[in-house]
Scaffold this active site. Structure first.
Site, mmCIF file in Angstrom:
data_model
loop_
_atom_site.group_PDB
_atom_site.id
_atom_site.type_symbol
_atom_site.label_atom_id
_atom_site.label_comp_id
_atom_site.label_asym_id
_atom_site.label_seq_id
_atom_site.Cartn_x
_atom_site.Cartn_y
_atom_site.Cartn_z
ATOM 1 N N HIS A 25 -4.744 8.680 -1.545
ATOM 2 C CA HIS A 25 -3.965 7.456 -1.357
ATOM 3 C C HIS A 25 -4.821 6.347 -0.745
ATOM 4 C CE1 HIS A 25 -0.067 5.340 -0.339
ATOM 5 N NE2 HIS A 25 -0.927 4.712 0.460
ATOM 6 N N GLU A 26 -5.476 6.646 0.355
ATOM 7 C CA GLU A 26 -6.267 5.622 1.035
ATOM 8 C C GLU A 26 -7.533 5.274 0.247
ATOM 9 O OE1 GLU A 26 -4.954 3.987 3.331
ATOM 10 O OE2 GLU A 26 -3.285 5.344 3.752
ATOM 11 N N HIS A 29 -6.597 2.668 -2.365
ATOM 12 C CA HIS A 29 -6.551 1.315 -1.787
ATOM 13 C C HIS A 29 -7.958 0.743 -1.627
ATOM 14 C CE1 HIS A 29 -2.317 1.174 -1.025
ATOM 15 N NE2 HIS A 29 -2.307 2.074 -0.061
#
Length: 232
Positions: A25-26, A29
């Site tokens: 997820h990170e 980003h």
């Protein structure tokens, strides 16, 4: 006495799944921001799949105890984007979408393993049904896929809640016109209190997070049904 949100026998699977989910997820980003011209995350070493760069210890402990927590947020400087609002929407959206992709891929792998008799197990609404006795290794794989799919769908939906600092809020903030953004910014200091009200007041929880858990089951079953149709 178990003070955790998960039983001890499934805790290893939950930990592994959370580390994978938070890291991807990170990373999503950070990678998207870097590709759009913002070097902030790259300079801080966040464009990596190394979990140590993304997992927040306190956030991980809290999700194990209370059922919700966080990873280390990726810093993004939108002013570095050539189209700040459009690219900001994409950068915010790729995090939750990466979790949805993990859940989908996990469901496809689980369906393939079941169809070819490697696991000899089916899953309906998140519940495992064994067609024959499994070895401990097979059972471990089955439980891993249950939590891989469930937790990643949960993170996908949870991060779309329109409360700061979640991705859903950032997406709405970039989509909304200026006068709406100004009104949204006024509630930012109170977001934690709103979130706590949603979590701890039963009627609010039932109509928000409670509905989200229904959607988790629906999405999970949709993926599994699709996998079953593909792999027979």
């Amino acid at each position: 006495m178990n003070f955790l949100a998960f039983s001890w026998d499934v805790l290893p699977f939950v930990l592994i799944v959370l580390i994978i989910a938070f890291t991807v997820h990170e990373f999503a980003h950070a990678y998207a921001a870097y590709k759009f011209g913002d070097p902030t995350a790259q300079l801080l070493g966040r464009v990596t799949l190394n979990p140590a760069r993304h997992v927040d210890f306190l956030g991980m402990i809290l999700i194990l105890i209370a059922g919700f927590g966080w990873a280390r947020p990726v810093p993004v400087t939108r002013e570095n984007f050539s189209k700040p609002r459009l690219m900001g929407i994409v950068v915010s959206a790729v995090g939750p979408l990466s979790n949805l992709l993990i859940a989908f891929v996990g469901a496809m792998i689980f369906s393939a393993l079941s169809a070819y008799g490697i696991l000899n197990v089916t899953m309906v609404d998140g519940t495992l049904f064994y067609t024959e006795e499994l070895s401990r290794v097979q059972e471990a794989f089955a439980l891993f896929f249950v939590y891989l799919i469930q937790m990643n769908i949960l993170l996908f939906l949870f991060n779309l809640i329109p409360l700061p600092p979640l991705d859903g809020y950032r997406i709405i903030e970039d989509i909304a016109p200026l006068r709406i953004r100004r009104k949204l910014q006024q509630i930012e200091p109170y977001s934690i209190f709103i979130f706590l009200l949603i979590v701890f007041i039963p009627p609010l929880r039932e109509n928000t997070i409670g509905r989200m858990y229904v959607w988790i089951g629906d999405l999970m079953q949709l993926f599994l049904d699709l996998g079953a149709s593909i792999f027979g």
